[in-house]
Design a protein around this motif. Structure first.
Motif, PDB file in Angstrom:
ATOM      1  N   VAL A  29     -39.392 -30.885  59.169  1.00  0.00           N
ATOM      2  CA  VAL A  29     -40.483 -30.284  58.293  1.00  0.00           C
ATOM      3  C   VAL A  29     -41.329 -31.352  57.917  1.00  0.00           C
ATOM      4  O   VAL A  29     -41.111 -32.216  57.117  1.00  0.00           O
ATOM      5  CB  VAL A  29     -39.803 -29.495  57.240  1.00  0.00           C
ATOM      6  CG1 VAL A  29     -41.229 -28.944  56.504  1.00  0.00           C
ATOM      7  CG2 VAL A  29     -39.136 -28.278  57.552  1.00  0.00           C
ATOM      8  N   ASP A  33     -45.694 -29.455  51.509  1.00  0.00           N
ATOM      9  CA  ASP A  33     -46.282 -28.111  51.606  1.00  0.00           C
ATOM     10  C   ASP A  33     -45.309 -27.275  52.617  1.00  0.00           C
ATOM     11  O   ASP A  33     -45.319 -26.169  52.256  1.00  0.00           O
ATOM     12  CB  ASP A  33     -47.710 -28.438  51.908  1.00  0.00           C
ATOM     13  CG  ASP A  33     -48.414 -26.891  51.886  1.00  0.00           C
ATOM     14  OD1 ASP A  33     -48.660 -26.534  50.540  1.00  0.00           O
ATOM     15  OD2 ASP A  33     -48.730 -26.140  52.592  1.00  0.00           O
ATOM     16  N   ASP A  34     -45.208 -27.750  53.626  1.00  0.00           N
ATOM     17  CA  ASP A  34     -44.402 -26.909  54.403  1.00  0.00           C
ATOM     18  C   ASP A  34     -42.848 -26.668  54.036  1.00  0.00           C
ATOM     19  O   ASP A  34     -42.316 -25.448  54.405  1.00  0.00           O
ATOM     20  CB  ASP A  34     -44.170 -27.571  56.069  1.00  0.00           C
ATOM     21  CG  ASP A  34     -45.518 -27.463  56.585  1.00  0.00           C
ATOM     22  OD1 ASP A  34     -46.452 -26.741  56.347  1.00  0.00           O
ATOM     23  OD2 ASP A  34     -45.911 -28.490  57.162  1.00  0.00           O
ATOM     24  N   ASN A  37     -43.218 -23.610  51.996  1.00  0.00           N
ATOM     25  CA  ASN A  37     -43.784 -22.393  52.705  1.00  0.00           C
ATOM     26  C   ASN A  37     -43.543 -22.200  54.015  1.00  0.00           C
ATOM     27  O   ASN A  37     -43.958 -22.692  55.109  1.00  0.00           O
ATOM     28  CB  ASN A  37     -45.588 -22.667  52.711  1.00  0.00           C
ATOM     29  CG  ASN A  37     -46.320 -21.406  53.003  1.00  0.00           C
ATOM     30  OD1 ASN A  37     -45.511 -20.301  53.414  1.00  0.00           O
ATOM     31  ND2 ASN A  37     -47.597 -21.417  53.100  1.00  0.00           N
ATOM     32  N   SER A  38     -42.231 -21.606  54.107  1.00  0.00           N
ATOM     33  CA  SER A  38     -41.350 -21.505  55.283  1.00  0.00           C
ATOM     34  C   SER A  38     -42.385 -21.031  56.471  1.00  0.00           C
ATOM     35  O   SER A  38     -41.962 -21.123  57.907  1.00  0.00           O
ATOM     36  CB  SER A  38     -40.141 -20.953  55.133  1.00  0.00           C
ATOM     37  OG  SER A  38     -40.405 -19.654  54.986  1.00  0.00           O
ATOM     38  N   ASN A  40     -45.184 -21.343  57.236  1.00  0.00           N
ATOM     39  CA  ASN A  40     -46.285 -22.329  57.724  1.00  0.00           C
ATOM     40  C   ASN A  40     -45.557 -23.403  58.533  1.00  0.00           C
ATOM     41  O   ASN A  40     -46.426 -24.222  59.176  1.00  0.00           O
ATOM     42  CB  ASN A  40     -46.902 -22.752  56.385  1.00  0.00           C
ATOM     43  CG  ASN A  40     -48.427 -22.488  56.724  1.00  0.00           C
ATOM     44  OD1 ASN A  40     -48.840 -21.532  57.230  1.00  0.00           O
ATOM     45  ND2 ASN A  40     -49.452 -23.495  55.946  1.00  0.00           N
ATOM     46  N   ARG A  41     -44.325 -23.450  58.661  1.00  0.00           N
ATOM     47  CA  ARG A  41     -43.640 -24.643  59.307  1.00  0.00           C
ATOM     48  C   ARG A  41     -44.077 -24.847  60.714  1.00  0.00           C
ATOM     49  O   ARG A  41     -43.907 -23.646  61.476  1.00  0.00           O
ATOM     50  CB  ARG A  41     -42.330 -24.650  59.030  1.00  0.00           C
ATOM     51  CG  ARG A  41     -41.868 -24.919  57.541  1.00  0.00           C
ATOM     52  CD  ARG A  41     -40.505 -24.766  57.467  1.00  0.00           C
ATOM     53  NE  ARG A  41     -40.233 -24.712  56.018  1.00  0.00           N
ATOM     54  CZ  ARG A  41     -39.167 -24.203  55.274  1.00  0.00           C
ATOM     55  NH1 ARG A  41     -37.988 -23.895  56.259  1.00  0.00           N
ATOM     56  NH2 ARG A  41     -39.018 -24.195  54.221  1.00  0.00           N
ATOM     57  N   LYS A  60     -50.952 -32.188  51.871  1.00  0.00           N
ATOM     58  CA  LYS A  60     -49.767 -31.689  51.825  1.00  0.00           C
ATOM     59  C   LYS A  60     -48.692 -32.206  51.925  1.00  0.00           C
ATOM     60  O   LYS A  60     -47.364 -31.979  51.638  1.00  0.00           O
ATOM     61  CB  LYS A  60     -49.771 -31.138  53.239  1.00  0.00           C
ATOM     62  CG  LYS A  60     -50.736 -29.814  53.801  1.00  0.00           C
ATOM     63  CD  LYS A  60     -50.722 -29.253  55.266  1.00  0.00           C
ATOM     64  CE  LYS A  60     -49.855 -28.490  55.235  1.00  0.00           C
ATOM     65  NZ  LYS A  60     -49.842 -27.961  56.804  1.00  0.00           N
ATOM     66  N   ASN A  93     -35.714 -25.549  61.520  1.00  0.00           N
ATOM     67  CA  ASN A  93     -36.560 -25.724  60.179  1.00  0.00           C
ATOM     68  C   ASN A  93     -36.125 -24.512  59.370  1.00  0.00           C
ATOM     69  O   ASN A  93     -37.167 -24.347  58.455  1.00  0.00           O
ATOM     70  CB  ASN A  93     -37.846 -25.975  60.688  1.00  0.00           C
ATOM     71  CG  ASN A  93     -38.722 -24.961  61.162  1.00  0.00           C
ATOM     72  OD1 ASN A  93     -38.186 -23.902  61.786  1.00  0.00           O
ATOM     73  ND2 ASN A  93     -39.990 -25.198  61.383  1.00  0.00           N
TER      74      ASN A  93
END
Ligand code: HEM
Length: 117
Positions: A29, A33-34, A37-38, A40-41, A60, A93
């Protein structure tokens, strides 16, 4: 006889986490930020592997990435390694969905806090 069963998985200490992208045990990841925010990964991506400011996403908090195509098996290993494919064994991820319910403002506030550790 010793037993190695545990009641769970030891969460890592987050001291200095702002400086240790990419994240999770497999580096799957690219940004905080990712992490939070799973959905958006990125799933299949590459990055410049430069370490200067142009390669870094300071909002991010982590590395800038770009979408990639699946690695070409005819390429040498050092080229194939530049493609991160989260569908491959050991490269997932998934999980750690604890930040998904946050609003964008709340997520930014948590990231600001993480930057202080
Ligand atoms: C909003 C709350 C949370 C925040 C801000 C947070 C933050 C983070 C961050 C930044 C990482 C990446 C660390 C690294 O790669 O060096 C991480 C990993 C981890 N967190 Fe959390 N976390 C939260 C909630 C939780 C909860 C509730 C649990 C357990 C129930 C948990 C368990 C873990 C574990 C086990 C990892 C390691 C995952 C891996 O390496 O694959 N976290 N967390």
């Amino acid at each position: 006889m010793a037993t190695f069963a545990t009641a769970g998985y030891q969460a890592p200490p987050l001291d200095g986490v702002w400086a240790t992208a990419p994240y999770f045990h497999n580096g799957s990841v690219p940004t905080l930020d990712d992490v939070l925010n799973s959905k958006n990964r990125p799933k299949l991506y590459t990055r410049s592997f430069r370490t200067d400011a142009t390669a870094y996403d300071s909002a991010k908090v982590g590395w800038k990435v770009t979408p990639a195509k699946e690695a070409d098996p005819s390429q040498p290993p050092y080229e194939r390694r530049k493609i991160y494919d989260t569908s491959k064994p050991g490269r997932s991820n998934a999980g750690h969905t604890y930040g998904d319910h946050l609003t964008d403002d709340e997520r930014k506030a948590v990231i600001e806090y993480l930057k202080t550790l």
